[in-house]
Design a protein around this motif. Structure first.
Motif, PDB file in Angstrom:
ATOM      1  N   ASP A  56      -0.509  -4.540  45.110  1.00  0.00           N
ATOM      2  CA  ASP A  56      -1.062  -5.881  45.328  1.00  0.00           C
ATOM      3  C   ASP A  56      -0.145  -6.949  44.735  1.00  0.00           C
ATOM      4  O   ASP A  56       0.059  -8.001  45.319  1.00  0.00           O
ATOM      5  CB  ASP A  56      -2.463  -5.983  44.692  1.00  0.00           C
ATOM      6  CG  ASP A  56      -3.448  -5.023  45.355  1.00  0.00           C
ATOM      7  OD1 ASP A  56      -3.168  -4.603  46.500  1.00  0.00           O
ATOM      8  OD2 ASP A  56      -4.465  -4.690  44.735  1.00  0.00           O
ATOM      9  N   MET A  59       2.890  -7.565  46.879  1.00  0.00           N
ATOM     10  CA  MET A  59       2.543  -8.311  48.089  1.00  0.00           C
ATOM     11  C   MET A  59       2.354  -9.792  47.759  1.00  0.00           C
ATOM     12  O   MET A  59       2.743 -10.669  48.524  1.00  0.00           O
ATOM     13  CB  MET A  59       1.258  -7.760  48.733  1.00  0.00           C
ATOM     14  CG  MET A  59       1.365  -6.337  49.236  1.00  0.00           C
ATOM     15  SD  MET A  59       2.824  -6.012  50.235  1.00  0.00           S
ATOM     16  CE  MET A  59       2.458  -6.936  51.709  1.00  0.00           C
ATOM     17  N   ARG A  60       1.785 -10.053  46.588  1.00  0.00           N
ATOM     18  CA  ARG A  60       1.598 -11.456  46.184  1.00  0.00           C
ATOM     19  C   ARG A  60       2.956 -12.124  45.974  1.00  0.00           C
ATOM     20  O   ARG A  60       3.188 -13.242  46.435  1.00  0.00           O
ATOM     21  CB  ARG A  60       0.788 -11.532  44.880  1.00  0.00           C
ATOM     22  CG  ARG A  60      -0.690 -11.290  45.076  1.00  0.00           C
ATOM     23  CD  ARG A  60      -1.479 -11.690  43.831  1.00  0.00           C
ATOM     24  NE  ARG A  60      -2.887 -11.407  44.024  1.00  0.00           N
ATOM     25  CZ  ARG A  60      -3.511 -10.329  43.566  1.00  0.00           C
ATOM     26  NH1 ARG A  60      -2.854  -9.439  42.855  1.00  0.00           N
ATOM     27  NH2 ARG A  60      -4.796 -10.139  43.798  1.00  0.00           N
ATOM     28  N   TYR A  64       3.705 -15.219  48.259  1.00  0.00           N
ATOM     29  CA  TYR A  64       3.600 -16.546  47.644  1.00  0.00           C
ATOM     30  C   TYR A  64       4.954 -17.077  47.182  1.00  0.00           C
ATOM     31  O   TYR A  64       5.107 -18.276  46.963  1.00  0.00           O
ATOM     32  CB  TYR A  64       2.623 -16.514  46.463  1.00  0.00           C
ATOM     33  CG  TYR A  64       1.203 -16.165  46.841  1.00  0.00           C
ATOM     34  CD1 TYR A  64       0.633 -16.670  48.005  1.00  0.00           C
ATOM     35  CD2 TYR A  64       0.416 -15.345  46.040  1.00  0.00           C
ATOM     36  CE1 TYR A  64      -0.671 -16.361  48.358  1.00  0.00           C
ATOM     37  CE2 TYR A  64      -0.892 -15.038  46.376  1.00  0.00           C
ATOM     38  CZ  TYR A  64      -1.428 -15.543  47.539  1.00  0.00           C
ATOM     39  OH  TYR A  64      -2.714 -15.234  47.882  1.00  0.00           O
ATOM     40  N   GLU A 105      -0.219 -26.994  43.638  1.00  0.00           N
ATOM     41  CA  GLU A 105      -1.197 -27.944  43.094  1.00  0.00           C
ATOM     42  C   GLU A 105      -1.982 -27.235  41.976  1.00  0.00           C
ATOM     43  O   GLU A 105      -2.039 -25.986  41.939  1.00  0.00           O
ATOM     44  CB  GLU A 105      -2.096 -28.476  44.201  1.00  0.00           C
ATOM     45  CG  GLU A 105      -2.783 -27.412  45.018  1.00  0.00           C
ATOM     46  CD  GLU A 105      -3.340 -27.954  46.329  1.00  0.00           C
ATOM     47  OE1 GLU A 105      -4.035 -28.965  46.290  1.00  0.00           O
ATOM     48  OE2 GLU A 105      -3.079 -27.341  47.383  1.00  0.00           O
ATOM     49  N   PRO A 106      -2.573 -27.999  41.067  1.00  0.00           N
ATOM     50  CA  PRO A 106      -3.198 -27.381  39.877  1.00  0.00           C
ATOM     51  C   PRO A 106      -4.177 -26.243  40.183  1.00  0.00           C
ATOM     52  O   PRO A 106      -4.151 -25.210  39.515  1.00  0.00           O
ATOM     53  CB  PRO A 106      -3.907 -28.566  39.212  1.00  0.00           C
ATOM     54  CG  PRO A 106      -3.056 -29.733  39.570  1.00  0.00           C
ATOM     55  CD  PRO A 106      -2.581 -29.478  40.967  1.00  0.00           C
ATOM     56  N   ILE A 107      -5.011 -26.403  41.211  1.00  0.00           N
ATOM     57  CA  ILE A 107      -6.001 -25.348  41.491  1.00  0.00           C
ATOM     58  C   ILE A 107      -5.308 -24.054  41.930  1.00  0.00           C
ATOM     59  O   ILE A 107      -5.709 -22.950  41.559  1.00  0.00           O
ATOM     60  CB  ILE A 107      -7.047 -25.829  42.544  1.00  0.00           C
ATOM     61  CG1 ILE A 107      -8.117 -24.754  42.774  1.00  0.00           C
ATOM     62  CG2 ILE A 107      -6.414 -26.230  43.848  1.00  0.00           C
ATOM     63  CD1 ILE A 107      -9.289 -25.207  43.646  1.00  0.00           C
ATOM     64  N   VAL A 108      -4.238 -24.179  42.687  1.00  0.00           N
ATOM     65  CA  VAL A 108      -3.522 -22.988  43.163  1.00  0.00           C
ATOM     66  C   VAL A 108      -2.738 -22.356  42.007  1.00  0.00           C
ATOM     67  O   VAL A 108      -2.648 -21.131  41.894  1.00  0.00           O
ATOM     68  CB  VAL A 108      -2.600 -23.352  44.354  1.00  0.00           C
ATOM     69  CG1 VAL A 108      -1.830 -22.142  44.832  1.00  0.00           C
ATOM     70  CG2 VAL A 108      -3.427 -23.934  45.507  1.00  0.00           C
ATOM     71  N   TYR A 110      -3.671 -22.345  38.939  1.00  0.00           N
ATOM     72  CA  TYR A 110      -4.705 -21.635  38.168  1.00  0.00           C
ATOM     73  C   TYR A 110      -5.001 -20.280  38.823  1.00  0.00           C
ATOM     74  O   TYR A 110      -5.149 -19.261  38.152  1.00  0.00           O
ATOM     75  CB  TYR A 110      -5.958 -22.519  38.157  1.00  0.00           C
ATOM     76  CG  TYR A 110      -7.084 -22.051  37.268  1.00  0.00           C
ATOM     77  CD1 TYR A 110      -6.953 -21.990  35.895  1.00  0.00           C
ATOM     78  CD2 TYR A 110      -8.323 -21.720  37.825  1.00  0.00           C
ATOM     79  CE1 TYR A 110      -8.014 -21.601  35.089  1.00  0.00           C
ATOM     80  CE2 TYR A 110      -9.391 -21.331  37.023  1.00  0.00           C
ATOM     81  CZ  TYR A 110      -9.222 -21.275  35.654  1.00  0.00           C
ATOM     82  OH  TYR A 110     -10.279 -20.886  34.858  1.00  0.00           O
ATOM     83  N   TYR A 111      -5.050 -20.283  40.145  1.00  0.00           N
ATOM     84  CA  TYR A 111      -5.303 -19.045  40.908  1.00  0.00           C
ATOM     85  C   TYR A 111      -4.140 -18.066  40.734  1.00  0.00           C
ATOM     86  O   TYR A 111      -4.350 -16.881  40.477  1.00  0.00           O
ATOM     87  CB  TYR A 111      -5.481 -19.426  42.381  1.00  0.00           C
ATOM     88  CG  TYR A 111      -5.583 -18.265  43.342  1.00  0.00           C
ATOM     89  CD1 TYR A 111      -6.723 -17.484  43.407  1.00  0.00           C
ATOM     90  CD2 TYR A 111      -4.516 -17.966  44.202  1.00  0.00           C
ATOM     91  CE1 TYR A 111      -6.812 -16.427  44.313  1.00  0.00           C
ATOM     92  CE2 TYR A 111      -4.603 -16.910  45.107  1.00  0.00           C
ATOM     93  CZ  TYR A 111      -5.747 -16.153  45.150  1.00  0.00           C
ATOM     94  OH  TYR A 111      -5.832 -15.103  46.037  1.00  0.00           O
ATOM     95  N   SER A 114      -4.126 -16.265  37.513  1.00  0.00           N
ATOM     96  CA  SER A 114      -5.406 -15.578  37.244  1.00  0.00           C
ATOM     97  C   SER A 114      -6.177 -16.268  36.131  1.00  0.00           C
ATOM     98  O   SER A 114      -6.817 -15.614  35.299  1.00  0.00           O
ATOM     99  CB  SER A 114      -5.170 -14.114  36.863  1.00  0.00           C
ATOM    100  OG  SER A 114      -4.634 -13.444  37.947  1.00  0.00           O
ATOM    101  N   GLY A 115      -6.077 -17.574  36.062  1.00  0.00           N
ATOM    102  CA  GLY A 115      -6.849 -18.337  35.082  1.00  0.00           C
ATOM    103  C   GLY A 115      -6.258 -18.311  33.683  1.00  0.00           C
ATOM    104  O   GLY A 115      -6.883 -18.807  32.743  1.00  0.00           O
ATOM    105  N   LYS A 118      -3.368 -23.428  32.881  1.00  0.00           N
ATOM    106  CA  LYS A 118      -3.720 -24.546  33.766  1.00  0.00           C
ATOM    107  C   LYS A 118      -2.515 -25.456  33.927  1.00  0.00           C
ATOM    108  O   LYS A 118      -1.615 -25.466  33.069  1.00  0.00           O
ATOM    109  CB  LYS A 118      -4.879 -25.345  33.166  1.00  0.00           C
ATOM    110  CG  LYS A 118      -6.194 -24.594  33.169  1.00  0.00           C
ATOM    111  CD  LYS A 118      -7.272 -25.400  32.484  1.00  0.00           C
ATOM    112  CE  LYS A 118      -8.560 -24.576  32.396  1.00  0.00           C
ATOM    113  NZ  LYS A 118      -9.540 -25.195  31.523  1.00  0.00           N
ATOM    114  N   ALA A 119      -2.521 -26.203  34.993  1.00  0.00           N
ATOM    115  CA  ALA A 119      -1.428 -27.164  35.221  1.00  0.00           C
ATOM    116  C   ALA A 119      -2.043 -28.508  35.583  1.00  0.00           C
ATOM    117  O   ALA A 119      -3.164 -28.578  36.076  1.00  0.00           O
ATOM    118  CB  ALA A 119      -0.530 -26.678  36.338  1.00  0.00           C
ATOM    119  N   VAL A 120      -1.281 -29.555  35.321  1.00  0.00           N
ATOM    120  CA  VAL A 120      -1.682 -30.890  35.792  1.00  0.00           C
ATOM    121  C   VAL A 120      -0.483 -31.534  36.462  1.00  0.00           C
ATOM    122  O   VAL A 120       0.669 -31.181  36.186  1.00  0.00           O
ATOM    123  CB  VAL A 120      -2.178 -31.807  34.637  1.00  0.00           C
ATOM    124  CG1 VAL A 120      -3.545 -31.385  34.153  1.00  0.00           C
ATOM    125  CG2 VAL A 120      -1.171 -31.850  33.493  1.00  0.00           C
TER     126      VAL A 120
END
Lengths: 167, 485
Positions: A56, A59-60, A64, A105-108, A110-111, A114-115, A118-120
């Protein structure tokens, strides 16, 4: 309505017609190109891939690309710090400086991590939570600059004020 | 790998039984293969709502609660089936494939298998998925709630956290079942849909033509990509198409159970993509016109329209307004997304023009959709010319559905400027393709070729069962009077 006994001879002729029609559709220029560059190419990939190598994580990384690798490199580099938020440079800055890089982007981000981190962006309301600034040079070298105070963050944000933070 | 295949089979079985229960409650019966495929599709749709309902009730989203609910709902929907003494019967002929069907069946199978493989092995990539539903689902697995740490992040760059929970729910279910990338449910939808379409087409045209039409449909490059990249649009296309399919079956057979099924399927389509509500409203004139032809009372017509629209509206309102307003920590002002100067129609014409010139009838359009739009146009014009526009009722219905999407997408792009041409309208055009395919199946030229092929295959003049047209099932007069909504 009754079922009929199939006329094998005529069905064979229809089979030939079906093959011909399928070949005609395949031979339409756009379709030939698409079949060769997509489904057939995917099939070659499928044959070449070994199940044991297809983890996995691999593949990521393959799918990505740079975003994912960068995010996880930062996690490893800053492994000792807890609850880290990093400030990312704007993608417009990379575009205008000709740097072959984009940041997620910050939400991606974070994904991807795996949490674990964080980014801003420079336009984020949470920009003052940033503890480090992540710089990438034209040679794609990574620099992690500590942000020790509000002034440091203001200075970093001001540096990129001409580069709106967008995708 | 083997364990994952077993789990996948188990999930498909749960979807099948859930959908089977829904069809039994609605008393809709189709040919066995189509019935099975529609059951799976309905089962996936029901599954896509259940975790959301758990969230609305603040029940933690764990394996026990999610799978317990899936199985519980499956059993509840099948109480009637379990109590019934009638057993479904299957015969060999239900699954028979004639020799001449194999070339297209093999090509289509190849395309579907490659798609399944990519869907299984590749992680989800579309930005709209990663910057919203996928991340929410990923953290819901750990934090047992859709309202999780994601909402504590800087979310200035995205509004995808407010998208309907369809993807989030299915991603959660499949991740909890052991698929790290989730999206394998998409293969379940794609496979069931293609099999359903093929069998539905075979009821209208000769199987060779059915295979050819479906190959044109599958060989639309942009759409094929979305058979293994999870996003809203493919599933939305499937449920919008199915709703039209059963709505037109209702128009044909006057069977209100098919109307209820069409209503349910449209509600699912709206749940998947909220703006489909506008397309649902655009189908209302067709319902009213048909009922006017049937000489139904105004009251009856109003009731039918209310049933059709209210169910869709509820599946729009609950996830898109109620949930966002009363559950999510971040707020989303939908009214702010609507164009303010709606009397300036210039952007509407521009969007309509751009959709045609850039996305449909251009080299880029061909690269997106293959030849299906051109095939549709050629046969449509040919029918206009050679048959003096005397379309059959079924063809007219499908043309109306094509028109709804053709007009509806630019209207949506006009009303909601965030729906850009390059992404949203482009992906929205997928919806028009199966509608075009079903118009083509009713095109009189293809019908004449079908008749010729049938005669050639069976010179004695008897129509083989596999290409037999479905019989209209008129409701007896006495029943008609009782069967008001």
């Amino acid at each position: 309505m009754t079922a009929t006994t199939p006329n094998k001879g005529r069905q064979r002729l229809l089979l030939a017609a079906a093959v011909l029609l399928a070949v005609l559709i395949y031979k339409m220029p756009g379709n030939t190109f698409w079949f060769q560059t997509k489904p057939f190419s995917y099939y070659q990939e499928f044959k070449a891939v070994k199940l044991s190598e297809m983890t996995d994580e691999r593949m990521r990384e393959a799918r990505y690309g740079k975003h994912y690798i960068l995010a996880n490199m930062l996690v490893q580099t800053l492994a000792k710090d807890k609850d880290v938020t990093v400030l990312l440079e704007p993608n417009n800055y990379y575009r205008q400086k000709g740097i072959d890089m984009t940041v997620p982007e910050p939400i991606v981000f974070y994904y991807y991590t795996s949490g674990r981190m964080k980014a801003v962006w420079t336009n984020s309301k949470d920009v003052y939570k940033a503890k480090y600034l992540v710089r990438i040079t034209p040679q794609l070298e990574l620099a992690i600059v500590p942000l020790n105070s509000k002034e440091d963050i203001d200075k970093a944000v001001a540096e990129y004020k001409n580069y709106p933070a967008t995708l | 790998m083997i364990l994952r295949i077993l789990v996948a089979a188990l999930l498909v079985a749960v979807h099948f039984l859930t959908g089977y229960g829904v069809l039994s409650l609605l008393k809709v019966k189709l040919k066995p293969v189509m019935h099975g495929m529609l059951s799976i599709l309905l089962g996936v749709a029901v599954a896509s709502i259940l975790p959301f309902l758990l969230q609305l009730a603040y029940i933690p989203l764990t394996s026990a609660t999610v799978f317990g609910t899936l199985v519980g709902v499956m059993l509840l929907l099948n109480i009637k089936v379990l109590l019934s003494k009638a057993k479904p019967t299957l015969s060999k002929s239900d699954f028979s494939i004639k020799m001449y069907e194999w070339p297209f069946v093999l090509i289509l199978t190849f395309l579907v298998l490659i798609s399944i493989w990519r869907c299984y092995t590749l992680p989800p990539t579309p930005r709209d998925l990663l910057s919203g539903p996928e991340t929410i689902a990923e953290f819901a697995v750990r934090e047992h709630s859709f309202i999780n740490s994601v909402f504590g992040l800087s979310l200035e760059s995205t509004n995808n956290q407010f998208k309907p929970p369809f993807l989030t729910c299915l991603q959660l279910i499949y991740k909890l079942a052991g698929f790290p990338f989730g999206q394998w449910w998409l293969s379940v939808i794609v496979t069931s849909f293609i099999i359903f379409m093929y069998n539905a087409l075979k009821e209208i045209v000769h199987p060779i033509l059915a295979g050819a039409l479906l190959l044109f449909f599958m060989a639309a490059p942009e759409m094929y990509g979305y058979t293994f990249m999870a996003l809203f649009d493919y599933a939305n296309m499937v449920f919008l198409f199915l709703s039209c399919y059963f709505l037109f079956a209702y128009f044909r057979d006057k069977d209100k159970q098919k109307f209820y099924l069409a209503t349910l399927l449209m509600a699912f389509a709206v749940y998947i993509r909220s703006e489909t509500l506008v397309l649902a409203a655009m189908l209302v004139p067709a319902i009213l016109f048909t009922q006017w032809q049937w000489k139904e009372s105004i009251k009856q017509m109003a009731i039918t329209v209310v049933i059709f629209m209210v169910s869709s509206f509820l599946l729009y309102y609950i996830p898109q307004t109620f949930y966002i307003k009363y559950y999510l920590p971040a707020q989303y002002d939908v009214s702010g997304l609507i164009r303010s100067d709606i009397f300036n129609l210039q952007p509407l014409w521009q969007r309509f023009k751009d959709m045609n010139s850039e996305l449909m009838f251009s080299e880029y359009g061909r690269a997106l959709w293959g030849y299906i739009i051109y095939v549709f146009t050629i046969f449509f014009v040919a029918e206009l010319v050679f048959f003096k526009a005397r379309f059959t009722v079924a063809a007219r219905n499908w043309l109306y559905a094509v028109l709804v999407v053709y007009i509806g997408l630019p209207v949506l792009g006009f009303l909601l400027p965030l729906m850009d041409l390059e992404h949203t309208t482009k992906r929205g055009l997928m919806k028009i393709l199966p509608l075009m395919v079903f118009y083509l199946a009713h095109n009189q030229i293809l019908q004449k070729i079908t008749a010729w092929l049938n005669t050639f295959e069976n010179p004695a003049g008897r129509v083989p069962v596999s290409v037999a047209r479905p019989k209209a099932q008129p409701v007896p007069e006495t029943k008609k009077k009782k069967k008001k909504h």
